[in-house]
Each structure stands twice: as C-alpha cells, then as structure tokens.
Motif scaffolding. Structure first.
Motif, PDB file in Angstrom:
ATOM      1  N   ARG A  10      -5.531  -0.787   1.353  1.00 28.15           N
ATOM      2  CA  ARG A  10      -6.140   0.365   0.667  1.00 28.15           C
ATOM      3  C   ARG A  10      -6.449   1.467   1.664  1.00 28.15           C
ATOM      4  O   ARG A  10      -6.834   1.198   2.809  1.00 28.15           O
ATOM      5  CB  ARG A  10      -7.456  -0.048   0.014  1.00 28.15           C
ATOM      6  CG  ARG A  10      -7.356  -1.244  -0.904  1.00 28.15           C
ATOM      7  CD  ARG A  10      -7.128  -0.806  -2.308  1.00 28.15           C
ATOM      8  NE  ARG A  10      -7.218  -1.903  -3.256  1.00 28.15           N
ATOM      9  CZ  ARG A  10      -7.072  -1.754  -4.574  1.00 28.15           C
ATOM     10  NH1 ARG A  10      -6.850  -0.562  -5.091  1.00 28.15           N
ATOM     11  NH2 ARG A  10      -7.155  -2.788  -5.378  1.00 28.15           N
ATOM     12  N   CYS A  11      -6.328   2.673   1.196  1.00 27.05           N
ATOM     13  CA  CYS A  11      -6.760   3.819   2.014  1.00 27.05           C
ATOM     14  C   CYS A  11      -7.064   4.963   1.041  1.00 27.05           C
ATOM     15  O   CYS A  11      -6.224   5.285   0.189  1.00 27.05           O
ATOM     16  CB  CYS A  11      -5.662   4.222   2.995  1.00 27.05           C
ATOM     17  SG  CYS A  11      -6.187   5.498   4.145  1.00 27.05           S
ATOM     18  N   GLU A  28      -7.882  -8.118   0.770  1.00 24.86           N
ATOM     19  CA  GLU A  28      -7.694  -6.664   0.796  1.00 24.86           C
ATOM     20  C   GLU A  28      -8.324  -6.083   2.048  1.00 24.86           C
ATOM     21  O   GLU A  28      -9.295  -6.625   2.572  1.00 24.86           O
ATOM     22  CB  GLU A  28      -8.365  -6.023  -0.427  1.00 24.86           C
ATOM     23  CG  GLU A  28      -7.739  -6.465  -1.730  1.00 24.86           C
ATOM     24  CD  GLU A  28      -8.270  -5.668  -2.925  1.00 24.86           C
ATOM     25  OE1 GLU A  28      -8.328  -4.428  -2.836  1.00 24.86           O
ATOM     26  OE2 GLU A  28      -8.611  -6.304  -3.923  1.00 24.86           O
ATOM     27  N   SER A  83      -0.637   4.306   4.502  1.00 22.54           N
ATOM     28  CA  SER A  83      -1.885   3.526   4.363  1.00 22.54           C
ATOM     29  C   SER A  83      -2.129   2.646   5.593  1.00 22.54           C
ATOM     30  O   SER A  83      -3.242   2.162   5.798  1.00 22.54           O
ATOM     31  CB  SER A  83      -1.855   2.667   3.088  1.00 22.54           C
ATOM     32  OG  SER A  83      -0.783   1.757   3.135  1.00 22.54           O
ATOM     33  N   GLY A  85      -3.691  -6.351  -0.245  1.00 27.70           N
ATOM     34  CA  GLY A  85      -3.837  -4.954  -0.667  1.00 27.70           C
ATOM     35  C   GLY A  85      -4.260  -4.116   0.524  1.00 27.70           C
ATOM     36  O   GLY A  85      -5.322  -4.342   1.103  1.00 27.70           O
ATOM     37  N   HIS A 135      -1.332  -0.048  -6.778  1.00 30.33           N
ATOM     38  CA  HIS A 135      -2.307  -1.132  -6.937  1.00 30.33           C
ATOM     39  C   HIS A 135      -2.579  -1.441  -8.425  1.00 30.33           C
ATOM     40  O   HIS A 135      -3.580  -2.100  -8.741  1.00 30.33           O
ATOM     41  CB  HIS A 135      -3.619  -0.776  -6.226  1.00 30.33           C
ATOM     42  CG  HIS A 135      -3.450  -0.504  -4.755  1.00 30.33           C
ATOM     43  ND1 HIS A 135      -3.075  -1.482  -3.854  1.00 30.33           N
ATOM     44  CD2 HIS A 135      -3.582   0.645  -4.029  1.00 30.33           C
ATOM     45  CE1 HIS A 135      -2.997  -0.955  -2.629  1.00 30.33           C
ATOM     46  NE2 HIS A 135      -3.295   0.333  -2.714  1.00 30.33           N
ATOM     47  N   LEU A 145      -0.210   6.567  -5.294  1.00 32.74           N
ATOM     48  CA  LEU A 145      -1.526   5.900  -5.403  1.00 32.74           C
ATOM     49  C   LEU A 145      -1.776   5.206  -6.743  1.00 32.74           C
ATOM     50  O   LEU A 145      -2.246   4.060  -6.767  1.00 32.74           O
ATOM     51  CB  LEU A 145      -2.647   6.920  -5.158  1.00 32.74           C
ATOM     52  CG  LEU A 145      -3.235   6.979  -3.747  1.00 32.74           C
ATOM     53  CD1 LEU A 145      -4.266   8.092  -3.644  1.00 32.74           C
ATOM     54  CD2 LEU A 145      -3.874   5.634  -3.373  1.00 32.74           C
ATOM     55  N   ASP A 183      -9.456  -2.100   3.835  1.00 27.29           N
ATOM     56  CA  ASP A 183      -9.572  -0.650   3.702  1.00 27.29           C
ATOM     57  C   ASP A 183      -9.342  -0.072   5.091  1.00 27.29           C
ATOM     58  O   ASP A 183     -10.185  -0.224   5.985  1.00 27.29           O
ATOM     59  CB  ASP A 183     -10.966  -0.300   3.164  1.00 27.29           C
ATOM     60  CG  ASP A 183     -11.183   1.205   3.031  1.00 27.29           C
ATOM     61  OD1 ASP A 183     -10.382   1.991   3.607  1.00 27.29           O
ATOM     62  OD2 ASP A 183     -12.156   1.608   2.368  1.00 27.29           O
ATOM     63  N   GLY A 189       0.849  -1.196   0.000  1.00 29.52           N
ATOM     64  CA  GLY A 189       0.000   0.000   0.000  1.00 29.52           C
ATOM     65  C   GLY A 189       0.878   1.237   0.000  1.00 29.52           C
ATOM     66  O   GLY A 189       2.097   1.153   0.203  1.00 29.52           O
TER      67      GLY A 189
END
Ligand SMILES: Nc1ncnc2c1ncn2[C@@H]1O[C@H](COP(=O)(O)OP(=O)(O)OP(=O)(O)O)[C@@H](O)[C@H]1O
Length: 205
Positions: free
Chosen positions: A126-127, A163, A32, A124, A155, A151, A165, A28
C-alpha cells in the motif's frame, strides 16, 4: 531405453517430486515500492528465491513497431505467459518473488487459476495517493497519473495474508515484516479464501 540408462538419466535429473516453491506475491500500484521490497527480500531471505518481474519479460520482446490491435494482444499474452512462467518455476520447486499490478480483474483470476493457493503469500503493498504521485514525478520514467489510475482496482479484492504501507516503512522494514511472517502463515491463505469467494476462478484471459 534400457533400465540402466533410465536410472543414469534420473541421477542427472533428480526430481524431488512433491516439493513446490513458495510464491511471495507483492501486489500494488506502480511506484508503490514492490521492486524495492523484492530486492530486499532476495538479500535477506535464507532460502534461494527468484525475483520474476513482468518488466523483464516485456524487455525480452522484439522492439519493432506494431499496430495498436496487435500490441494489445501481445501485451495480454505477455502477462499470461508471465503468470505461467511463475507457476512453472514454483511447480519445479523454485521459490519466487512476484511483483505485480492487479489493475485488471482477469489478472487475479488467471493467477488464482494457476498458482497452488496454499503456496502463495499474498502481500498488499500500500502507498497513499499523494506519496505515489510524488514518487512518480520524482522518478520520471512512468507515465504521469499511472499509479493513481491503478489505485481503485489494484486492491479491490480486499484480501491479503500480510500488508505493508510503504509511506511508513522503508523497503528493508517491509521485507523483514514479510520474512518474519513466513514461518507463521495461518491457513487458509488469502489465495485459498479468494478461491472460495470466487469458486469459478478460471481466467477468461
Ligand atoms: N518505502 C519507500 N519509501 C520511500 N521511497 C520508496 C519506498 N519504496 C520505493 N521507493 C521509491 O519509489 C520509487 C518506485 O519504487 P519501486 O520501483 O520499488 O516501485 P514499483 O512498485 O516496483 O514500481 P513499478 O511497478 O512502476 O515498477 C523508487 O524511486 C524508490 O526508490
């Protein structure tokens, strides 16, 4: 060396042979939440794991100034060495948590070339943009705009085993999600699928 001394050596250096470590690969942008998840994973996982962070490798380097061309090569070689250190630890049967920023394509290609694909759990992290920017401002120890610049590429390969978030889940919840995923990993793994997709995944690095 005599047969007796050979077997003494083997007793002192047992080689379990076939066993290889699992690599939990967190990818990430900066800020993140990778390191926070890695710390939680080491706290809750039942098996022994090593958190290998590239920052620790950068911190081992001598501090003296160097010209920009040399610095570029030294940074590149640090990343390449880091990948090989992870592969070496896993090959010797150690479980590893990697936190990584795949912000340049060669880094993924190098890892695909080096790591045993069925042993990698590709995560993954993610943010969303607004939240990484907020965290970056708050922590103040990263160059402004770093996370947003990363960013688009980080990914870009689009394939993961699992994944999370981190704007919706705290590090403990993300670590538990990964822990619960481990015993039920479907095959082919994301790394196996990526190697199929990129058959000549041999690093130009
Ligand atoms: N799930 C989360 N919710 C809220 N804040 C978080 C979360 N995860 C991490 N943070 C905060 O965001 C900041 C960056 O976290 P962390 O160091 O784990 O990110 P990182 O991805 O490892 O960053 P870098 O690659 O720059 O080292 C820290 O201040 C951390 O407390």
């Amino acid at each position: 060396m005599s047969e007796a001394s050979c077997s003494e050596l083997d007793d002192r250096h047992p080689d379990p042979g076939a066993s290889r470590g699992t690599v939990i690969f967190l990818n990430g942008t900066s800020s993140s939440g990778k390191s926070s998840i890695a710390n939680e994973l080491l706290r809750i996982l039942d098996e022994p794991y090593f958190h290998l962070a590239v920052d620790a490798f950068h911190a081992m380097r001598t501090r003296q100034e160097m010209p920009p061309e040399q610095l570029t090569t030294v940074l590149h070689n640090t990343w390449r060495g880091y990948h090989r250190a992870v592969a070496g630890m896993a090959a010797a049967g150690n479980n590893v948590v990697v936190d990584h920023v795949l912000s340049e394509e060669w880094r993924l290609l190098d890892c695909l070339d080096l790591f045993v694909p069925q042993d990698v759990v590709f995560v993954g992290v993610r943010c969303p943009r607004d939240e990484v920017e907020r965290r970056e401002r708050k922590r103040g120890d990263r160059p402004p705009g770093l996370a947003v610049r990363q960013l688009a590429q980080v990914h870009a390969h689009g394939v993961y085993d699992v994944e999370c978030d981190t704007s919706r889940a705290d590090p403990g919840q993300c670590a538990r999600l990964i822990k619960e995923f481990l015993p039920h990993r479907p095959l082919p793994t994301a790394f196996q699928r990526l190697r199929e997709k990129i058959p000549d995944a041999v690093s130009p690095g």
